[in-house]
Scaffold this active site. Structure first.
Site, PDB file in Angstrom:
ATOM      1  N   THR A 185      75.005  74.994  55.928  1.00 19.58           N
ATOM      2  CA  THR A 185      75.218  76.181  55.098  1.00 19.58           C
ATOM      3  C   THR A 185      76.580  76.248  54.128  1.00 19.58           C
ATOM      4  O   THR A 185      77.440  75.783  54.713  1.00 19.58           O
ATOM      5  CB  THR A 185      74.896  77.494  55.564  1.00 19.58           C
TER       6      THR A 185
ATOM      7  N   SER B 259      72.008  82.758  49.690  1.00 13.47           N
ATOM      8  CA  SER B 259      72.067  81.136  50.200  1.00 13.47           C
ATOM      9  C   SER B 259      72.066  81.060  51.779  1.00 13.47           C
ATOM     10  O   SER B 259      71.614  82.017  52.233  1.00 13.47           O
ATOM     11  CB  SER B 259      73.579  80.660  49.654  1.00 13.47           C
TER      12      SER B 259
ATOM     13  N   TYR C 100      85.655  86.170  64.250  1.00 13.64           N
ATOM     14  CA  TYR C 100      84.169  85.732  64.119  1.00 13.64           C
ATOM     15  C   TYR C 100      83.377  86.102  65.065  1.00 13.64           C
ATOM     16  O   TYR C 100      82.369  86.954  65.326  1.00 13.64           O
ATOM     17  CB  TYR C 100      83.998  84.670  63.235  1.00 13.64           C
TER      18      TYR C 100
END
Length: 318
Positions: A234, A50, A201
């Site tokens: 996304t 994806s 992250y």
């Protein structure tokens, strides 16, 4: 200083990382850069079921490349392969099931792939942002295991195979979020203090940029680069950053716009003529630090990161 970094970064992002930022940058793109055939060249794209990974796979397959989709979920991977084949009319699209947070599985995949395939380009795109501190079955913090250690092992294991190919490249999809972080080599798995998934992250993404710089210095035969896709719409952004998505959804880039620089780095002759080890945004090399942000690590700290990763990776080698 972190408040300063975050503020400057967000203002920069509003101007550069959004859809309008991409459209402004795209006015200077050279269309011919992507008007190439990559038939006969082999590409691995991680996290390709994806988002940016799938968009990159489509663009590369359209140009004749043999594309290896490395995914975690079998059903989603098969669906992604079907979509890529339909859009590209290219049947040379293959699925490999690998959980990038499992270091033994990453070693196993890389070893098996090297025995059975050639490889010209590796695109390290797989990533996760887990907002609560979570450990894998190997007692590794999940963000670190996926974003940093998985990327380190896969790249390290495939470098010998890449070196056998003509014009080999490694592209790592990092993030502009890394600009708010200075490397913290003493707490790679966020065991100290309170846990913030977004900052974990960002720290991983800083680590990826440093790994890219270190690999470029060590392996002159391979062209390394890292890149920032901008703020793209996304599935990962929707699920991991719902508040950010809700505020920014009308300003976000498309998946194809987010993937553009990764594709450019993977296939264009212009990109391969850039120095190895740089960080790119919208097809241009950009600074890896904000002005006055005090985010630079020392050469000794960078080397310590690589040494720690090498030592940890070796524990899981088959």
């Amino acid at each position: 200083m972190s408040l300063y970094r975050n503020t400057v970064w967000f203002l920069k992002g509003l101007q550069e990382y959004t859809k309008s930022g991409y459209e402004a940058a795209a006015r200077s793109f050279v269309e011919a850069d992507l008007e190439v055939s990559v038939s006969g060249r082999s590409f691995i794209i991680t996290g390709a079921n994806s988002g940016i990974g799938k968009a990159a796979a489509c663009e590369i397959a359209k140009r004749g490349g043999t594309v290896h989709l490395v995914c975690r979920n079998e059903d989603r991977a098969k669906e992604a392969r079907k979509d890529v084949v339909e859009q590209s009319k290219n049947e040379n699209v293959h699925v490999h099931l690998v959980d990038m947070s499992n270091p033994r599985k990453v070693w196993e995949f890389a070893s098996g792939f090297s025995q059975n395939h050639n490889l010209h380009v590796l695109i390290n795109n797989a990533g996760c942002m887990v907002n609560q501190r979570e450990l894998t079955e190997d007692d590794l913090e999940k963000n670190f295991a996926t974003n940093t250690l998985g990327t380190y092992i896969l790249t390290t294991a495939l470098i010998p195979t890449l070196k056998k190919s003509e014009n080999p490249r490694v592209i790592t999809v990092s993030s502009g979020g890394m600009l708010v972080q200075k490397l913290n080599v003493e707490d790679l798995q966020f065991e100290e203090g309170s846990f913030d998934g977004t900052m974990a992250y960002a720290q991983n993404k800083r680590q990826q940029v440093i790994m890219t710089e270190q690999w470029a210095a060590q392996h002159k035969e391979v062209h390394f680069s890292s890149m920032h896709p901008g703020w793209a719409d996304t599935p990962a952004v929707r699920s991991s950053m719902p508040d950010f998505y809700a505020k920014m959804k009308n300003k976000l880039r498309t998946e194809a716009q987010g993937a553009d620089t990764a594709v450019w780095l993977a296939i264009s002759d212009t990109a391969s003529r850039q120095p190895s080890g740089l960080f790119f945004q919208d097809r241009k090399a950009v600074s890896t630090h904000l002005p006055l942000a005090c985010s630079r690590s020392s050469p000794a700290e960078d080397q310590k990161l690589m040494s720690k990763l090498e030592e940890l990776a070796a524990k899981f080698k088959c």
